[in-house]
Motif scaffolding. Structure first.
Motif, short mmCIF file in Angstrom:
data_model
loop_
_atom_site.label_atom_id
_atom_site.label_comp_id
_atom_site.label_asym_id
_atom_site.label_seq_id
_atom_site.Cartn_x
_atom_site.Cartn_y
_atom_site.Cartn_z
N CYS A 1 0.58 -1.17 -0.01
CA CYS A 1 0.00 -0.14 -0.03
C CYS A 1 0.92 1.16 0.03
O CYS A 1 0.49 2.14 -0.76
CB CYS A 1 -0.98 0.16 1.16
SG CYS A 1 -2.07 -1.29 1.14
N ARG A 2 1.82 1.42 0.87
CA ARG A 2 2.85 2.34 0.88
C ARG A 2 3.65 2.63 -0.64
O ARG A 2 3.62 3.61 -1.10
CB ARG A 2 3.97 2.32 1.77
CG ARG A 2 3.72 2.35 3.39
CD ARG A 2 4.66 2.43 4.14
NE ARG A 2 5.50 1.39 4.21
CZ ARG A 2 5.19 0.25 5.13
NH1 ARG A 2 4.47 0.34 6.12
NH2 ARG A 2 6.03 -0.84 5.14
N LEU A 3 3.77 1.64 -1.34
CA LEU A 3 4.49 1.48 -2.53
C LEU A 3 3.33 2.19 -3.49
O LEU A 3 3.83 2.95 -4.51
CB LEU A 3 5.00 0.24 -3.06
CG LEU A 3 6.32 -0.31 -2.55
CD1 LEU A 3 6.42 -1.86 -3.03
CD2 LEU A 3 7.41 0.56 -2.93
N MET A 4 2.24 1.77 -3.55
CA MET A 4 1.04 2.19 -4.49
C MET A 4 1.17 3.59 -4.50
O MET A 4 0.79 4.17 -5.26
CB MET A 4 -0.15 1.50 -4.19
CG MET A 4 -0.14 -0.03 -4.53
SD MET A 4 0.51 -0.52 -6.02
CE MET A 4 -0.97 0.35 -7.34
N THR A 5 1.21 4.27 -3.12
CA THR A 5 1.09 5.51 -2.91
C THR A 5 2.23 6.51 -3.36
O THR A 5 2.24 7.38 -4.04
CB THR A 5 0.87 5.93 -1.38
OG1 THR A 5 -0.09 5.33 -0.93
CG2 THR A 5 0.60 7.55 -1.02
N LEU A 6 3.42 5.84 -3.01
CA LEU A 6 4.82 6.46 -3.55
C LEU A 6 4.72 6.49 -5.16
O LEU A 6 5.53 7.19 -5.36
CB LEU A 6 6.02 5.53 -3.02
CG LEU A 6 6.00 5.94 -1.10
CD1 LEU A 6 7.24 5.39 -0.59
CD2 LEU A 6 6.19 7.37 -0.97
N ARG A 7 4.46 5.46 -5.78
CA ARG A 7 4.64 5.50 -7.17
C ARG A 7 3.71 6.61 -7.74
O ARG A 7 4.01 6.70 -8.85
CB ARG A 7 4.03 4.06 -7.82
CG ARG A 7 5.05 2.88 -7.42
CD ARG A 7 4.80 1.50 -7.74
NE ARG A 7 5.88 0.53 -7.45
CZ ARG A 7 5.72 -0.68 -7.66
NH1 ARG A 7 4.82 -1.11 -8.44
NH2 ARG A 7 6.76 -1.45 -7.22
N GLN A 8 2.81 7.13 -6.88
CA GLN A 8 1.97 8.32 -7.73
C GLN A 8 2.77 9.43 -7.26
O GLN A 8 2.32 10.58 -7.35
CB GLN A 8 0.84 8.36 -7.10
CG GLN A 8 -0.23 6.97 -7.18
CD GLN A 8 -1.50 6.99 -6.55
OE1 GLN A 8 -1.87 8.04 -6.11
NE2 GLN A 8 -2.02 5.92 -6.26
N ASN A 9 4.00 9.27 -6.86
CA ASN A 9 4.97 10.46 -6.39
C ASN A 9 4.36 11.45 -5.34
O ASN A 9 4.37 12.65 -5.37
CB ASN A 9 5.08 11.33 -7.63
CG ASN A 9 6.12 10.99 -8.59
OD1 ASN A 9 7.06 10.03 -8.01
ND2 ASN A 9 6.16 11.16 -9.96
N LEU A 10 3.73 10.83 -4.47
CA LEU A 10 3.20 11.24 -3.10
C LEU A 10 4.23 11.02 -2.20
O LEU A 10 3.75 10.00 -1.30
CB LEU A 10 1.61 10.84 -3.05
CG LEU A 10 0.75 11.07 -4.23
CD1 LEU A 10 -0.78 10.47 -3.80
CD2 LEU A 10 0.54 12.71 -4.39
#
Ligand code: SF4
Ligand code: SF4
Length: 136
Positions: A96-105
């Motif tokens: 879940c963290r990766l999915m957020t970070l992959r949106q550059n957030l």
């Protein structure tokens, strides 16, 4: 409260990606709550670990990705050890963290992190570890 569950949300691409990255099947969980009962970060979470996986099961992925819980998870694996179904929640949180970070957030700003480390006298290695976890 009435909760509307849509099939396209339950099997959405993003949930399939989270399962793929974590290598976990979210439907193994039967909501016993043992993960939450043993989680050392539970007091700081807005969604308890069992609530995180429940939201994923019913397709409410935004509630999870926008939660504070995925960022305060200490990656301690206690939930996985306690789970009678062997659900690796630690990996699900990481996905879940990766999915957020992959949106550059990013979850912290570099300047704020450095300023805070100076004020609190935090070792540099801890700051690097923090930035690796919380920035894209
Ligand atoms: S301990 Fe396992 S089965 Fe029980 S609520 Fe947590 S993830 Fe689900
Ligand atoms: S890995 Fe995260 S969610 Fe699981 S018990 Fe540790 S702090 Fe809680």
């Amino acid at each position: 409260m009435k909760i509307e569950i849509k099939n396209e949300e339950v099997r959405s691409e993003i949930i399939q990606r989270i399962e793929e990255i974590s290598g976990e099947n979210i439907y193994k969980c039967y909501q016993c709550g043992k993960c939450s009962a043993g989680c050392p970060s539970a007091d700081e979470m807005d969604l308890l670990p069992n609530q995180v996986i429940r939201n994923l099961q019913i397709g409410k992925v935004d509630a999870v990705l926008n939660s504070r819980s995925i960022w305060v998870c200490a990656t301690c694996y206690m939930c996985w050890i306690r789970c009678p179904r062997g659900v690796n929640l630690t990996s699900l949180f990481e996905a879940c963290r990766l999915m957020t970070l992959r949106q550059n957030l990013d979850q912290v700003g570099l300047k704020e992190a450095i300023k805070e480390s100076e004020e609190m006298d935090i070792p540099q290695i801890a700051i690097i570890s923090l930035l690796r976890k919380l920035t894209s």
